[in-house]
Design an enzyme around this catalytic site. Structure first.
Site, PDB file in Angstrom:
ATOM      1  N   CYS A   1      11.056  -2.294   7.716  1.00 12.82           N
ATOM      2  CA  CYS A   1      12.197  -2.772   8.446  1.00 12.82           C
ATOM      3  C   CYS A   1      13.184  -1.715   7.773  1.00 12.82           C
ATOM      4  CB  CYS A   1      12.706  -3.855   8.389  1.00 12.82           C
ATOM      5  SG  CYS A   1      14.330  -4.426   8.264  1.00 12.82           S
TER       6      CYS A   1
ATOM      7  N   GLY B   1       6.114  -1.041  22.275  1.00 10.24           N
ATOM      8  CA  GLY B   1       5.807  -1.539  21.324  1.00 10.24           C
ATOM      9  C   GLY B   1       5.013  -1.550  20.301  1.00 10.24           C
TER      10      GLY B   1
ATOM     11  N   GLY C   1       8.510  -2.540   3.192  1.00 11.00           N
ATOM     12  CA  GLY C   1       8.512  -2.355   4.547  1.00 11.00           C
ATOM     13  C   GLY C   1       8.519  -1.325   6.338  1.00 11.00           C
TER      14      GLY C   1
ATOM     15  N   GLU D   1      10.849   3.789  32.323  1.00 16.53           N
ATOM     16  CA  GLU D   1      10.116   2.153  31.926  1.00 16.53           C
ATOM     17  C   GLU D   1       9.365   1.937  32.560  1.00 16.53           C
ATOM     18  OE1 GLU D   1      10.669   0.021  29.593  1.00 16.53           O
ATOM     19  OE2 GLU D   1       9.292  -1.364  30.761  1.00 16.53           O
TER      20      GLU D   1
ATOM     21  N   ASP E   1       5.467  -9.905  11.432  1.00 19.52           N
ATOM     22  CA  ASP E   1       5.308  -9.003  13.288  1.00 19.52           C
ATOM     23  C   ASP E   1       3.722  -9.468  13.216  1.00 19.52           C
ATOM     24  OD1 ASP E   1       8.216  -8.219  13.286  1.00 19.52           O
ATOM     25  OD2 ASP E   1       6.644  -6.237  13.338  1.00 19.52           O
TER      26      ASP E   1
ATOM     27  N   LYS F   1       0.503  -1.490  -0.080  1.00 21.07           N
ATOM     28  CA  LYS F   1      -0.433  -0.112  -0.016  1.00 21.07           C
ATOM     29  C   LYS F   1       0.739   1.019   0.205  1.00 21.07           C
ATOM     30  CE  LYS F   1      -0.883   0.194   4.880  1.00 21.07           C
ATOM     31  NZ  LYS F   1      -1.314  -0.053   6.147  1.00 21.07           N
TER      32      LYS F   1
ATOM     33  N   HIS G   1      43.376 -14.206  15.995  1.00 23.57           N
ATOM     34  CA  HIS G   1      44.215 -13.050  17.310  1.00 23.57           C
ATOM     35  C   HIS G   1      44.733 -12.385  16.287  1.00 23.57           C
ATOM     36  CE1 HIS G   1      45.718 -11.780  20.532  1.00 23.57           C
ATOM     37  NE2 HIS G   1      47.240 -11.157  19.967  1.00 23.57           N
TER      38      HIS G   1
ATOM     39  N   LYS H   1      19.782   2.483  12.155  1.00 24.22           N
ATOM     40  CA  LYS H   1      21.722   1.576  12.284  1.00 24.22           C
ATOM     41  C   LYS H   1      22.468   2.603  10.706  1.00 24.22           C
ATOM     42  CE  LYS H   1      19.352  -1.087  13.857  1.00 24.22           C
ATOM     43  NZ  LYS H   1      17.988  -1.660  14.733  1.00 24.22           N
TER      44      LYS H   1
HETATM   45  C1  LIG Z   1      12.767   1.623  15.067  1.00 24.87           C
HETATM   46  C2  LIG Z   1      13.185   0.150  14.360  1.00 24.87           C
HETATM   47  C3  LIG Z   1      13.848  -0.657  14.610  1.00 24.87           C
HETATM   48  C4  LIG Z   1      14.744  -2.024  14.104  1.00 24.87           C
HETATM   49  N1  LIG Z   1      15.168  -2.208  13.982  1.00 24.87           N
HETATM   50  C5  LIG Z   1      15.696  -3.330  13.953  1.00 24.87           C
HETATM   51  C6  LIG Z   1      16.798  -4.548  14.035  1.00 24.87           C
HETATM   52  O1  LIG Z   1      17.606  -4.136  14.544  1.00 24.87           O
HETATM   53  N2  LIG Z   1      16.990  -5.685  13.349  1.00 24.87           N
HETATM   54  C7  LIG Z   1      15.653  -6.331  13.221  1.00 24.87           C
HETATM   55  O2  LIG Z   1      15.510  -7.709  13.003  1.00 24.87           O
HETATM   56  N3  LIG Z   1      14.066  -5.771  13.747  1.00 24.87           N
HETATM   57  C8  LIG Z   1      14.964  -4.598  13.762  1.00 24.87           C
HETATM   58  N4  LIG Z   1      13.575  -3.852  13.578  1.00 24.87           N
HETATM   59  C9  LIG Z   1      11.992  -4.688  13.736  1.00 24.87           C
HETATM   60  C10 LIG Z   1      11.595  -4.933  11.874  1.00 24.87           C
HETATM   61  O3  LIG Z   1      11.380  -3.469  11.215  1.00 24.87           O
HETATM   62  C11 LIG Z   1      10.188  -5.624  12.114  1.00 24.87           C
HETATM   63  O4  LIG Z   1      10.230  -6.737  12.580  1.00 24.87           O
HETATM   64  C12 LIG Z   1      10.276  -6.095  10.322  1.00 24.87           C
HETATM   65  O5  LIG Z   1       9.886  -4.980   9.131  1.00 24.87           O
HETATM   66  C13 LIG Z   1       8.744  -6.568  10.141  1.00 24.87           C
HETATM   67  O6  LIG Z   1       8.916  -7.269   9.095  1.00 24.87           O
HETATM   68  P1  LIG Z   1       7.369  -7.723   8.359  1.00 24.87           P
HETATM   69  O7  LIG Z   1       7.051  -8.434   6.848  1.00 24.87           O
HETATM   70  O8  LIG Z   1       6.942  -8.748   9.032  1.00 24.87           O
HETATM   71  O9  LIG Z   1       6.429  -6.383   8.095  1.00 24.87           O
HETATM   72  P2  LIG Z   1       6.796  -4.448   8.060  1.00 24.87           P
HETATM   73  O10 LIG Z   1       8.097  -4.229   7.633  1.00 24.87           O
HETATM   74  O11 LIG Z   1       6.265  -4.199   8.961  1.00 24.87           O
HETATM   75  O12 LIG Z   1       6.209  -4.232   6.675  1.00 24.87           O
HETATM   76  C14 LIG Z   1       4.488  -4.781   6.320  1.00 24.87           C
HETATM   77  C15 LIG Z   1       4.757  -4.020   4.805  1.00 24.87           C
HETATM   78  O13 LIG Z   1       3.181  -3.691   4.661  1.00 24.87           O
HETATM   79  C16 LIG Z   1       2.370  -3.517   3.818  1.00 24.87           C
HETATM   80  N5  LIG Z   1       1.233  -3.451   4.350  1.00 24.87           N
HETATM   81  C17 LIG Z   1       0.529  -3.501   5.667  1.00 24.87           C
HETATM   82  N6  LIG Z   1      -1.148  -3.681   5.263  1.00 24.87           N
HETATM   83  C18 LIG Z   1      -1.151  -3.869   4.431  1.00 24.87           C
HETATM   84  C19 LIG Z   1      -2.473  -3.829   3.264  1.00 24.87           C
HETATM   85  N7  LIG Z   1      -3.624  -3.919   3.423  1.00 24.87           N
HETATM   86  N8  LIG Z   1      -1.700  -3.718   1.694  1.00 24.87           N
HETATM   87  C20 LIG Z   1      -1.070  -3.516   1.355  1.00 24.87           C
HETATM   88  N9  LIG Z   1       0.021  -3.868   2.001  1.00 24.87           N
HETATM   89  C21 LIG Z   1       0.084  -3.839   3.466  1.00 24.87           C
HETATM   90  C22 LIG Z   1       3.035  -2.030   4.891  1.00 24.87           C
HETATM   91  O14 LIG Z   1       2.897  -1.293   4.272  1.00 24.87           O
HETATM   92  C23 LIG Z   1       4.475  -2.365   5.051  1.00 24.87           C
HETATM   93  O15 LIG Z   1       5.045  -2.239   4.311  1.00 24.87           O
HETATM   94  C24 LIG Z   1      13.131  -2.872  14.010  1.00 24.87           C
HETATM   95  C25 LIG Z   1      11.642  -1.968  13.951  1.00 24.87           C
HETATM   96  C26 LIG Z   1      11.725  -0.582  14.397  1.00 24.87           C
HETATM   97  C27 LIG Z   1      10.387  -0.261  14.415  1.00 24.87           C
END
Ligand SMILES: Cc1cc2nc3c(=O)[nH]c(=O)nc-3n(C[C@H](O)[C@H](O)[C@H](O)COP(=O)(O)OP(=O)(O)OC[C@H]3O[C@@H](n4cnc5c(N)ncnc54)[C@H](O)[C@@H]3O)c2cc1C
Length: 464
Positions: A41, A269, A39, A201, A309, A33, A443, A50
């Site tokens: 990440c 969260g 997404g 916290e 997620d 969307k 080392h 990072k």
């Molecule tokens: C600040 C921050 C730092 C992070 N750092 C790390 C890290 O260093 N290492 C790590 O492993 N994890 C990290 N994470 C967590 C990581 O970003 C998530 O675990 C990861 O992005 C989850 O991936 P995903 O594919 O489930 O969903 P997302 O990455 O959330 O992607 C979901 C996608 O689905 C799309 N979408 C949603 N609903 C719809 C719909 N109805 N129709 C079409 N598209 C849709 C969204 O627009 C999005 O693009 C971090 C998170 C945050 C917030």
């Protein structure tokens, strides 16, 4: 025409699943969307944070160049350029995903997807609505920041991980509610860029999912670098002023304190994006908004998989999303699809010092009845850590005394998030403490500390 696979969401779970489906020769589409692929990440999570943390690391050296024997007069942080660099990294990799979609013959459909049930998906895009049909659907819609009740983020004072990435000026004071990975990473970034940071916290310790000793070590270092930490604290009555935020905080002691910050980051969260995707038209079951799946990522609706997620019971991490995507596509393609082993998922928190961990904490191992034997080694006794000027932290091995089984490894210190890979590989290949004791470490390297910690399970480390 029905696709073999339609993936909804282009985060690390969704785009990787789409690539793998393309590699297997399945007719695949990816629905997203947002205007850009990647997404949370890539666009507003792992990668931009990072990039900023890397600049904070470099800036740390410039704050005291004399320590390295370098004369450098009045170094200055040009924050506009720092943001520009971060944005370029994100754009480069988002374009990289566009390329991967073309390379693997994945059709990209832009718009909001809703499940209609029975393998049909309605997509509301800029050019109107369309219905897409799929033999299999992988739902990978990710998560968004949770807000405190009655509070709304804005572009100025009350921020989530999205808005804070683009504030044009480093705030003088930054309050952070929540000390999970997101909260402590932003604390580490902005503290080193010069903000006066306060972390609030509710739970009794920072990074509550980590081993208790890791939390203590992080707290010790954060306090040393000037971050104020209030654990066991409750923030209430949050008010927006013209150019600041005020809140009432009940501290762990029971005392009340009025606090005021230029900016407030809410990092309490992540909420799964399962509200508006049509799950009510399917037989998928939810647990407090998270989708229930089996070992092959199947939901209760035939042909509907969920990854990332939104999934109940696995941590919200990019590499978990990707791994779950691989399981789902393997199952769809009729290939071996081994369930995710929760105990072998590395966690990485990119603070200074960094954290890397896998498996059970000491408390969890004891609670599960293992004969726990711990080996520890401090980075203070590692010569490469001295060369880097990064002495904080330690490696901690949790093992079972009966068979030398490695139950967990917890690292806080330089490059901990990279060092943890050795422990993950060791556990995945079912190496024992003894195997790791005789594994030769080059080392001088910081990962020698991992070898020393394994030796120290039996009190046999050389350098302490
Ligand atoms: C600040 C921050 C730092 C992070 N750092 C790390 C890290 O260093 N290492 C790590 O492993 N994890 C990290 N994470 C967590 C990581 O970003 C998530 O675990 C990861 O992005 C989850 O991936 P995903 O594919 O489930 O969903 P997302 O990455 O959330 O992607 C979901 C996608 O689905 C799309 N979408 C949603 N609903 C719809 C719909 N109805 N129709 C079409 N598209 C849709 C969204 O627009 C999005 O693009 C971090 C998170 C945050 C917030």
């Amino acid at each position: 025409m029905a696709y073999d696979v339609v993936v909804i969401g282009s985060g690390p779970g969704g785009y990787s699943a789409a690539v793998r489906a393309g590699q297997y020769g399945l007719k695949t589409a990816l629905i997203e969307k947002q205007p850009r692929l990647g997404g949370t990440c890539l666009l507003v999570g792992c990668i931009p944070t990072k990039a900023l943390l890397h600049t904070a690391d470099v800036w740390d050296y410039f704050k005291n160049p004399e320590a390295e024997g370098i004369q450098c007069k009045d170094p200055r942080l040009d924050y506009a350029k720092v943001l520009d660099r971060k944005n370029k990294i994100v754009t480069k990799h988002s374009k990289g995903i566009d390329f991967l979609m073309r390379k693997n013959k994945v059709d990209v459909i832009k718009g909001h997807a809703r499940l209609l049930g029975g393998g049909r998906i309605e997509v509301q895009g800029e050019k109107g609505n369309q219905t897409v049909e799929a033999k299999n659907i992988i739902l990978a819609t990710g998560s968004e920041a949770r807000m405190l009740p009655g509070l709304q983020s804005d572009a100025n004072q009350i921020l989530t991980n999205i808005e804070i990435l683009d504030i044009p000026v480093i705030p003088k004071t930054l309050g952070i509610i929540g000390a999970g990975a997101v909260g402590v990473e932003f604390a580490s970034i902005f503290n080193r860029f010069g903000s006066k940071v306060t972390i609030l916290e509710m739970l009794p310790r920072l990074v509550p999912v980590e081993d208790e000793e890791i939390s203590k070590e992080l707290e010790k270092h954060f306090k040393k670098t000037g971050i104020r930490i209030e654990t066991g604290a409750k923030a209430e009555n949050i008010r927006k002023n013209a150019d600041s935020v005020s809140l009432s905080v009940t501290l762990a002691s029971g005392q009340k304190e009025e606090m005021e910050f230029e900016k407030l980051l809410v990092a309490v969260g992540r909420k799964p994006n399962t509200d508006n995707v049509g799950l009510e038209n399917t037989k998928a079951e939810l647990d407090r908004g998270f989708v229930k799946v089996d070992g092959q990522q199947r939901t209760g609706e035939p042909g509907l998989y969920a990854i990332g997620d939104i999934v109940a019971g696995t941590p919200q991490l990019a590499h978990v999303a990707t791994a779950e995507g691989m399981v789902a596509v393997s199952h769809i393609a009729g290939k071996p699809a081994h369930p995710i082993n929760r105990n072998r998922i590395p966690g990485a928190t990119y603070t200074e010092p960094g954290i890397g961990s896998v498996g059970l904490s000491e408390a969890q191992a004891k609670a599960q009845g293992f004969q726990v034997k711990v080996g520890k080694f401090p980075f203070a006794a590692n010569s490469k850590a001295t060369i880097l000027g990064k002495h904080e932290g330690f490696v901690k091995i949790i093992s079972d005394g009966r068979f030398g089984e490695i139950l967990g490894v917890h690292i806080i210190g330089p490059e901990a998030f990279e060092l943890i890979s050795e422990a993950v590989a060791a556990m995945e290949s079912e190496a024992t403490v003894e195997t790791m004791m005789s594994t030769i470490h080059a080392h001088p390297t910081i990962y020698e500390a991992v070898g020393e910690a394994f030796n120290n399970v039996y009190g046999l480390a050389i350098n302490i």
